[in-house]
Design a protein around this motif. Structure first.
Motif, PDB file in Angstrom:
ATOM      1  N   VAL A 280       0.859  -1.178   0.000  1.00  0.00           N
ATOM      2  CA  VAL A 280       0.000   0.000   0.000  1.00  0.00           C
ATOM      3  C   VAL A 280       0.895   1.226   0.000  1.00  0.00           C
ATOM      4  O   VAL A 280       1.818   1.327   0.826  1.00  0.00           O
TER       5      VAL A 280
ATOM      6  N   ASP B  17      -2.720   4.957  -3.017  1.00  0.00           N
ATOM      7  CA  ASP B  17      -3.844   4.056  -2.756  1.00  0.00           C
ATOM      8  C   ASP B  17      -4.828   4.577  -1.709  1.00  0.00           C
ATOM      9  O   ASP B  17      -5.871   3.949  -1.493  1.00  0.00           O
ATOM     10  N   VAL B  18      -4.492   5.683  -1.023  1.00  0.00           N
ATOM     11  CA  VAL B  18      -5.319   6.121   0.099  1.00  0.00           C
ATOM     12  C   VAL B  18      -5.612   7.612   0.010  1.00  0.00           C
ATOM     13  O   VAL B  18      -4.960   8.353  -0.733  1.00  0.00           O
ATOM     14  N   ASP B  19      -6.590   8.052   0.792  1.00  0.00           N
ATOM     15  CA  ASP B  19      -6.958   9.468   0.815  1.00  0.00           C
ATOM     16  C   ASP B  19      -5.987  10.293   1.638  1.00  0.00           C
ATOM     17  O   ASP B  19      -5.677  11.433   1.280  1.00  0.00           O
TER      18      ASP B  19
ATOM     19  N   THR C  90      -2.270  10.289   4.070  1.00  0.00           N
ATOM     20  CA  THR C  90      -1.032   9.613   4.430  1.00  0.00           C
ATOM     21  C   THR C  90      -0.774   9.734   5.933  1.00  0.00           C
ATOM     22  O   THR C  90      -1.543  10.364   6.659  1.00  0.00           O
TER      23      THR C  90
ATOM     24  N   ASP D  50      -4.904   5.630   7.465  1.00  0.00           N
ATOM     25  CA  ASP D  50      -5.402   5.051   6.221  1.00  0.00           C
ATOM     26  C   ASP D  50      -4.466   4.001   5.626  1.00  0.00           C
ATOM     27  O   ASP D  50      -4.906   2.916   5.214  1.00  0.00           O
ATOM     28  N   LEU D  51      -3.161   4.316   5.536  1.00  0.00           N
ATOM     29  CA  LEU D  51      -2.208   3.377   4.941  1.00  0.00           C
ATOM     30  C   LEU D  51      -2.166   2.067   5.709  1.00  0.00           C
ATOM     31  O   LEU D  51      -2.204   0.981   5.115  1.00  0.00           O
TER      32      LEU D  51
ATOM     33  N   ALA E  43      -5.461   0.109   5.364  1.00  0.00           N
ATOM     34  CA  ALA E  43      -5.565  -0.530   4.054  1.00  0.00           C
ATOM     35  C   ALA E  43      -4.690  -1.772   3.981  1.00  0.00           C
ATOM     36  O   ALA E  43      -5.067  -2.781   3.375  1.00  0.00           O
TER      37      ALA E  43
END
Length: 235
Positions: free
Chosen positions: A143, A147-149, A151, A156-157, A160
């Motif tokens: 990830v 891939d995420v909104d 950091t 989120d990272l 995920a």
């Protein structure tokens, strides 16, 4: 008498990249210094260092405020990417000893592994070429910032990565070198483990919530059985 129960072993293991698997933090600091200076912002390296580990959007806001982010954020991140690439070309990029071995040992023990990095795709590709290690091929899941909104230090990272590994957050640990890694792991419900190879002191990582501190990825490898059983050791 109530019987005591040992904690459940770790079944998912998440790695940060910079400062954990590759010795890149000094290059990122210098790249940001040059990028900021090129846009009229003179920021000392010792002011930049504590922000390394965040995504570039959060780093600019922390150093210079929201107005600069709104006006120059994209240009600053593009300049950082150019400067970092030039520095890697000039100085090289070393992988810390023991990273691939630890990842392989974890997978041999049936532990699912993931990479969760604030890097963009191009930066990860550069890290692989320069260090000579195909990092993405070593993990069960990868990830990155694309891939995420949000950091790090947002969760989120890490969240995920947990989802990609199909593990419970409480069954996973994350190995990071900055307080931002630790905060992201903690907010995602993942056990944070720290290494000092990225330059942060043990006290800073513990203050952020790391449950154990090791010198580097090789040190974690030497204690891998204890780590998976949550019997923490510190240098």
């Amino acid at each position: 008498m109530t019987a005591s129960h040992s904690p459940a072993p770790i079944t998912g293991f998440i790695f940060d990249l910079d400062g954990v698997l590759i010795d890149s933090n000094p290059l990122h600091i210098e790249a940001w210094r040059r990028a900021l200076q090129g846009h009229g912002h003179h920021v000392a390296p010792d002011k930049i260092f504590p922000e390394i580990g965040k995504g570039g959007d959060k780093l600019v806001v922390s150093l210079l405020g929201q107005n600069v982010e709104d006006q120059q954020g994209n240009a600053l991140r593009a300049a950082h990417a150019r400067e970092y690439s030039a520095l890697v070309a000039a100085r090289g990029l070393m992988a810390f000893e023991g990273g691939p071995d630890l990842i392989g040992e974890l997978r041999a023990r049936g532990v699912a592994t993931a990479l969760a990095s604030s890097s963009q795709s191009a930066e990860l590709e550069l890290a692989e070429r320069a260090s000579g290690v195909a990092w993405r091929r070593l993990f069960d899941a990868v990830v990155i910032a694309d891939d995420v909104d949000e950091t790090k230090p947002a969760p989120d990272l890490v969240g995920a990565a947990v989802q990609k590994l199909a593990q419970g957050a409480g069954d996973c640990a994350m190995l990071g070198d900055t307080p931002w890694d630790t905060e992201a792991a903690r907010r995602a419900g993942v056990t944070p483990i720290g290494v000092t190879s990225g330059g942060h002191r043990e006290q800073a990582l513990r203050a952020a919530g790391a449950v154990a501190i090791y010198r580097d990825v090789s040190d974690v490898g030497r204690h891998v059985g204890q780590v998976l059983e949550r019997r923490w050791a510190s240098p």
